[in-house]
Enzyme design. Structure first.
Site, PDB file in Angstrom:
ATOM      1  CG  HIS A 119      -3.744   1.741   5.671  1.00 32.90           C
ATOM      2  ND1 HIS A 119      -3.759   1.053   4.455  1.00 32.90           N
ATOM      3  CD2 HIS A 119      -4.816   1.198   6.659  1.00 32.90           C
ATOM      4  CE1 HIS A 119      -5.927   0.595   4.212  1.00 32.90           C
ATOM      5  NE2 HIS A 119      -5.846   0.952   5.918  1.00 32.90           N
ATOM      6  CG  HIS A 131      -1.993   0.717   1.324  1.00 34.28           C
ATOM      7  ND1 HIS A 131      -3.152   1.233   0.558  1.00 34.28           N
ATOM      8  CD2 HIS A 131      -1.681   2.417   1.819  1.00 34.28           C
ATOM      9  CE1 HIS A 131      -3.498   2.617   0.593  1.00 34.28           C
ATOM     10  NE2 HIS A 131      -2.240   3.126   1.322  1.00 34.28           N
ATOM     11  CD  GLU A 183      -8.400  -3.189   7.343  1.00 38.12           C
ATOM     12  OE1 GLU A 183      -8.593  -2.330   7.365  1.00 38.12           O
ATOM     13  OE2 GLU A 183      -9.246  -3.915   7.771  1.00 38.12           O
TER      14      GLU A 183
END
Length: 295
Positions: free
Chosen positions: A270, A228, A268
């Site tokens: 980022h 990402h 998750e």
């Protein structure tokens, strides 16, 4: 080389940290997209946070400029925000409130450059607060992250256009198509080798493009890793988040890849940044900050 990876829970639940930036004083700054705040963790481990003036602004990306001020996007409000380390805010309205500003970079001209995802533009905010916008020639490009290259140009990813773009400070745009179809590039950063490095969230690769436009790609070891964001280290390496694989990745300028599992499942990850001492910090949407230390 020994790696120590530690996670720190945020004081309030459902903060949703996304972007992250390291200050020169050891403070780590981050966006709390779900609580509409700019958060900070100082070198002593103490957390503070500042409410963004505009409600539900959609704060996601953040950078710390050369003077120590924080800049952030307001994706939903169509604004660029600025905050001093003491918590004083100023917001700059963009001409189109639905433009969805996202990526941010401090340009060589002292301006803040940014991407507009929904309108397909690259914007420039001058030190005096004047906004200039440059429309990209391809519809649906979805420009995402942006960074300043070693050549003094601004380089950006076109997430839906499957291209890497560059823009001069005078507004001249050049594009480079990626070899992998549908790769969906997202994060991009200037590498220690003078090239630009980027990640392909759908292509499952890390990419490298020279300032002359020569492209190389490096496949990740796990399918669906969804890289990402990416940032340069203090040596001859770069660090990136793997949202789908729940890992932090490291790649050297000669293409050697190493990956590190995050203890919390489904974290998750980022945004990612590297502090002046080489410590790697990353934001986990599961309400934590992660710190990776090389010993």
């Amino acid at each position: 080389m020994r790696i120590e990876l530690v996670e720190f829970a945020l004081p309030l639940p459902d903060s949703g940290p996304y972007g992250i930036a390291a200050g020169s004083d050891g403070t780590v700054w981050f966006t709390e997209q779900k609580r509409n705040r700019i958060g900070a963790r100082n070198e002593h481990g103490e957390f503070t946070a500042f409410d963004v003036p505009t409600p539900n602004a959609g704060v996601m990306s953040i950078l710390c400029d050369r003077n120590g001020d924080l800049w952030f996007n307001e994706y939903h409000a169509g604004q660029i925000g600025r905050m001093t380390p003491g918590g004083e805010f100023k917001e700059y309205k963009l001409p189109d409130p639905g433009c969805a500003p996202f990526g941010l970079a401090e340009g060589p001209d002292g301006a803040i450059w940014f991407t507009e995802m929904m309108t397909g533009r690259i914007g420039r905010l001058s030190p005096g607060g004047e906004v200039t916008e440059y429309k990209l020639p391809h519809e649906g490009a979805f420009p995402s992250f942006i960074t300043t290259g070693s050549d003094g140009k601004l380089w950006f990813t076109e997430n839906q256009g499957n291209r890497i773009g560059t823009i001069d400070t005078d507004g001249s745009v050049t594009h480079y198509a990626l070899p992998t179809p549908g790769s969906a590039p997202v994060g991009i950063t200037a590498g220690p080798d003078g090239a630009l490095w980027f990640v392909e969230i759908a292509g499952n690769r890390v990419g490298r493009i020279t300032t002359d436009g020569e492209i190389s790609e490096y496949s990740l070891s796990t399918e669906g890793a969804k890289p990402h964001a990416i940032t340069s280290g203090i040596g001859q390496d770069l660090w990136f988040t793997e949202w789908g694989a729940n890992r932090i990745g490291r790649i050297t300028v000669d293409g050697k890849l190493t990956e590190y599992d995050i203890p919390t499942q489904g974290s998750e990850p980022h945004g990612i940044t590297v502090a002046a001492d080489g410590t790697v910090w990353f934001a986990e949407e599961c309400n934590r900050l992660g710190r990776l230390t090389i010993k």
